[in-house]
Design an enzyme around this catalytic site. Structure first.
Site, mmCIF file in Angstrom:
data_model
loop_
_atom_site.group_PDB
_atom_site.id
_atom_site.type_symbol
_atom_site.label_atom_id
_atom_site.label_comp_id
_atom_site.label_asym_id
_atom_site.label_seq_id
_atom_site.Cartn_x
_atom_site.Cartn_y
_atom_site.Cartn_z
ATOM 1 N N SER A 177 127.923 101.626 45.030
ATOM 2 C CA SER A 177 128.299 100.445 44.864
ATOM 3 C C SER A 177 128.100 99.916 43.558
ATOM 4 C CB SER A 177 127.994 99.461 46.035
ATOM 5 O OG SER A 177 128.710 98.142 45.962
ATOM 6 N N TYR B 275 121.815 94.915 51.467
ATOM 7 C CA TYR B 275 122.831 95.687 51.037
ATOM 8 C C TYR B 275 122.879 96.215 49.287
ATOM 9 C CZ TYR B 275 127.446 97.602 50.097
ATOM 10 O OH TYR B 275 128.544 98.566 49.552
#
Length: 266
Positions: A154, A168
């Site tokens: 990501s 995350y």
């Protein structure tokens, strides 16, 4: 001498994790790899994977579906064994599992208030899953002298972050670190490792706030799962043999701009 069609995966066997949602990046990756000729194994943590596998078969793909919790090393090994029993030795691994797990809810929090349980869960869901599956797949790739490992990372973590995303962000940055270690260790054995870093991508789990953020990118919209899949498919092909240890951002140019949320083109 006959010349093969470039960017094809005919005769290759691929495993894509995190394919439970028909609108997700994992499913889009599996669909495209199958269209390029690969025999594909797909997995998720629930039996909805059978519906996803059925949809791919209906489109003409050769697909095996398998339910597994990849935070468990034994289930990861069983997944790889099942994939190889169905379609032969694995040539391509796409580590897409992560972000969320069906039936498991953890509340986001700012770093100072982040429970260790939540932080640990993010690491397990994103990093440990990739670690377990890669360790199960890698010995065969090294023995055969060929492999393509692609992490779906990501931009969140390696490049940017948002409030409440400490776990995350840490996990996705760790995925890229693991990828580079793999690339360095395995390059001379014919195994490459790279990652694709999506930005704002419209999936079934996207919130309206996330879709609005996507409209503030230079491209002017959120991305599509198939656009991430295209980047993954390139790195999975034989022609990407000299690309390893790299990250490919798929975010509509979002991280290059200084003015976020402002239409500088008007």
């Amino acid at each position: 001498m006959p010349v093969s069609t470039p960017f094809r995966l005919d005769g290759r066997s691929a495993l894509v994790t995190g394919c439970g949602s028909e609108a997700g990046i994992g499913f889009a990756c599996a669909e495209l790899l199958a269209r390029l000729g690969a025999r594909v194994t797909v997995t998720s943590t629930t039996d909805r994977i059978e519906a996803r596998a059925g949809e791919l078969r209906a489109a003409g793909a050769t697909v095996h579906g398998h339910v597994a919790d990849l935070t468990d090393a034994g289930q990861a090994r069983a997944l790889v064994a099942a994939a190889e029993a169905a379609h032969g030795p694995l040539d391509v691994l796409v580590n897409n599992a992560g972000l969320a797990q069906t039936g498991v809810e953890f509340e986001d929090a700012r770093f100072a208030d982040l429970p260790e349980e939540t932080f640990r869960h993010d690491l397990e869901l994103n990093v440990l899953t990739a670690f377990h599956v890669t360790q199960a797949v890698l010995p065969g790739m090294l023995q055969r002298g060929y492999g393509r490992i692609v992490m779906v990372s990501s931009v969140t973590g390696p490049h940017v972050t948002v409030p409440g995303a400490a776990g995350y962000s840490t996990a996705k940055a760790a995925m890229d670190g693991m990828m580079r270690s793999l690339a360095h260790d395995c390059a001379r054995a014919g195994v490459t490792a790279n990652s694709v870093q999506p930005g704002w991508i419209a999936t079934a789990s996207s919130t309206e706030r996330e879709l609005t953020a996507g409209r503030s990118t230079p491209v002017g919209r959120a991305g599509h799962a198939r656009e991430v899949a295209a980047a993954v498919a390139f790195l999975a092909c034989e022609e990407a043999s000299y690309v390893t240890g790299q990250t490919l951002v798929v975010d509509g140019g979002n991280i290059i701009q200084e003015a976020h949320g402002v239409d500088v083109y008007s």
